[in-house]
Design an enzyme around this catalytic site. Sequence first.
Site, PDB file in Angstrom:
ATOM      1  CB  SER A 142      -0.701  -0.075   1.179  1.00  0.00           C
ATOM      2  OG  SER A 142      -1.446   1.672   1.512  1.00  0.00           O
ATOM      3  CE1 TYR A 155      -4.347  -1.896   5.377  1.00  0.00           C
ATOM      4  CE2 TYR A 155      -3.179  -0.321   4.708  1.00  0.00           C
ATOM      5  CZ  TYR A 155      -3.769  -1.196   4.128  1.00  0.00           C
ATOM      6  OH  TYR A 155      -4.569  -1.429   2.700  1.00  0.00           O
TER       7      TYR A 155
HETATM    8  P1  NAD Z   1     -11.153  -6.682  -0.326  1.00  0.00           P
HETATM    9  O1  NAD Z   1     -12.605  -6.191   1.110  1.00  0.00           O
HETATM   10  O2  NAD Z   1     -12.587  -5.957  -1.378  1.00  0.00           O
HETATM   11  O3  NAD Z   1     -11.160  -7.826  -0.680  1.00  0.00           O
HETATM   12  C1  NAD Z   1     -10.636  -8.749   0.336  1.00  0.00           C
HETATM   13  C2  NAD Z   1     -10.418  -9.566   0.699  1.00  0.00           C
HETATM   14  O4  NAD Z   1      -9.808 -10.493   1.149  1.00  0.00           O
HETATM   15  C3  NAD Z   1     -11.967  -9.763   0.852  1.00  0.00           C
HETATM   16  O5  NAD Z   1     -12.869 -11.479  -0.192  1.00  0.00           O
HETATM   17  C4  NAD Z   1     -12.215 -11.180   1.803  1.00  0.00           C
HETATM   18  O6  NAD Z   1     -12.949 -12.558   2.214  1.00  0.00           O
HETATM   19  C5  NAD Z   1     -10.542 -11.729   2.180  1.00  0.00           C
HETATM   20  N1  NAD Z   1     -10.201 -11.854   3.414  1.00  0.00           N
HETATM   21  C6  NAD Z   1     -10.467 -10.693   4.377  1.00  0.00           C
HETATM   22  N2  NAD Z   1      -8.720 -12.077   5.504  1.00  0.00           N
HETATM   23  C7  NAD Z   1      -9.137 -13.316   4.730  1.00  0.00           C
HETATM   24  C8  NAD Z   1      -8.155 -14.091   5.349  1.00  0.00           C
HETATM   25  N3  NAD Z   1      -8.142 -14.374   6.613  1.00  0.00           N
HETATM   26  N4  NAD Z   1      -8.222 -15.506   4.623  1.00  0.00           N
HETATM   27  C9  NAD Z   1      -8.354 -15.342   3.379  1.00  0.00           C
HETATM   28  N5  NAD Z   1      -8.863 -14.606   2.836  1.00  0.00           N
HETATM   29  C10 NAD Z   1      -9.632 -12.804   3.516  1.00  0.00           C
HETATM   30  O7  NAD Z   1     -10.136  -5.427   0.143  1.00  0.00           O
HETATM   31  P2  NAD Z   1      -9.602  -4.191  -1.355  1.00  0.00           P
HETATM   32  O8  NAD Z   1      -9.880  -3.434  -0.971  1.00  0.00           O
HETATM   33  O9  NAD Z   1      -9.354  -4.963  -2.391  1.00  0.00           O
HETATM   34  O10 NAD Z   1      -8.222  -4.737  -0.309  1.00  0.00           O
HETATM   35  C11 NAD Z   1      -7.234  -6.342  -0.838  1.00  0.00           C
HETATM   36  C12 NAD Z   1      -5.919  -5.697  -0.768  1.00  0.00           C
HETATM   37  O11 NAD Z   1      -5.337  -4.522  -1.172  1.00  0.00           O
HETATM   38  C13 NAD Z   1      -5.708  -6.019   0.652  1.00  0.00           C
HETATM   39  O12 NAD Z   1      -4.509  -6.510   1.108  1.00  0.00           O
HETATM   40  C14 NAD Z   1      -5.577  -4.210   1.219  1.00  0.00           C
HETATM   41  O13 NAD Z   1      -5.079  -3.908   2.171  1.00  0.00           O
HETATM   42  C15 NAD Z   1      -4.899  -3.792  -0.216  1.00  0.00           C
HETATM   43  N6  NAD Z   1      -5.008  -2.845  -0.727  1.00  0.00           N
HETATM   44  C16 NAD Z   1      -6.227  -1.642  -0.284  1.00  0.00           C
HETATM   45  C17 NAD Z   1      -6.781  -0.650  -1.020  1.00  0.00           C
HETATM   46  C18 NAD Z   1      -7.593   0.225  -0.922  1.00  0.00           C
HETATM   47  O14 NAD Z   1      -8.170   1.340  -1.131  1.00  0.00           O
HETATM   48  N7  NAD Z   1      -8.920  -0.362  -1.304  1.00  0.00           N
HETATM   49  C19 NAD Z   1      -4.929   0.128  -0.928  1.00  0.00           C
HETATM   50  C20 NAD Z   1      -4.245  -0.092  -0.752  1.00  0.00           C
HETATM   51  C21 NAD Z   1      -3.870  -1.764  -0.510  1.00  0.00           C
END
Ligand code: NAD
Length: 260
Positions: A142, A155
């Site tokens: 991130s 985080y």
């Molecule tokens: P999201 O909530 O849309 O999807 C996350 C997925 O991870 C979900 O399907 C959930 O069921 C799954 N998950 C959660 N805990 C889990 C576990 N213990 N085991 C297996 N699966 C699990 O979130 P997203 O925004 O797509 O985030 C995905 C990644 O991107 C994360 O690591 C997040 O930190 C990172 N990220 C997101 C953003 C953002 O702005 N959305 C920015 C930077 C980084």
Amino acid sequence: MRLQDKVAVVTGAASGIGKEIARTFAREGAKVVIADLDPAAAEATAAELGEIGKTTLGVAMNVTDEAQVDAGIDRAAATLGGIDVLVSNAGIQIVAPLDQFEFTRWKTLLAVHLDGAFLTTRAALRHMYRQGRGGSIIYMGSVHSKEASALKAPYVTAKHGLIGLAKVVAKEGAAHGVRANVICPGYVRTPLVDKQIPDQARNLGISPEDVIKKVMLKDTVDGEFTTVEDVAELALFFASFGSNALTGQSLVVSHGWFMQ
Ligand code: NAD
């Protein structure tokens, strides 16, 4: 077809960024494993992207559970013919001021991001080393791998940690042609972000609109969210890059929020 017949495991692929990465990889010829905590959503996503058992597989997996990770990765390799790419993407967000952060919630967040990255890496590496055909491991970092924000202590800690893990994998994996890199996105409008807008508004005493404008997108060059497609494009680049020239790196995709 930049990933023809490669087998790619994407964790957290039933939603948001992971789902778009799985879709992009499938479009580029990969066999994709949808590993997620939510078994029904994992199955449904796998069915959307190909033929289950032939070109896709849905795997119920809590990335913090050693036995589930090992069994899930082994099943994926046995069903689809090995493991070439791992995208360690599953993640959660919990926001609170440090002086009020509950220890159990701190540990939960670190476990999903760090234990999850370690366990899936170890399971994938065992296959990659045995197969002898190299591999690519991609961590979903991130901007918070490089930069801090208030209310996000675990985080920010975890996302910084992933860069260290990727560098070690790059050093140990090199002899086996295994590369490791980190993608560092800015804010992307997924369920993870939608859930934290009201939480941040409450904690900061401002409106949800102001959380978006004055917190999330404040430092971007153009006030724009990064998209799931932007992140998936970068994942494809790392996954398909063909040599150890590109390893141990972290790349920010954030509309200029963070510039290295
Ligand atoms: P999201 O909530 O849309 O999807 C996350 C997925 O991870 C979900 O399907 C959930 O069921 C799954 N998950 C959660 N805990 C889990 C576990 N213990 N085991 C297996 N699966 C699990 O979130 P997203 O925004 O797509 O985030 C995905 C990644 O991107 C994360 O690591 C997040 O930190 C990172 N990220 C997101 C953003 C953002 O702005 N959305 C920015 C930077 C980084």
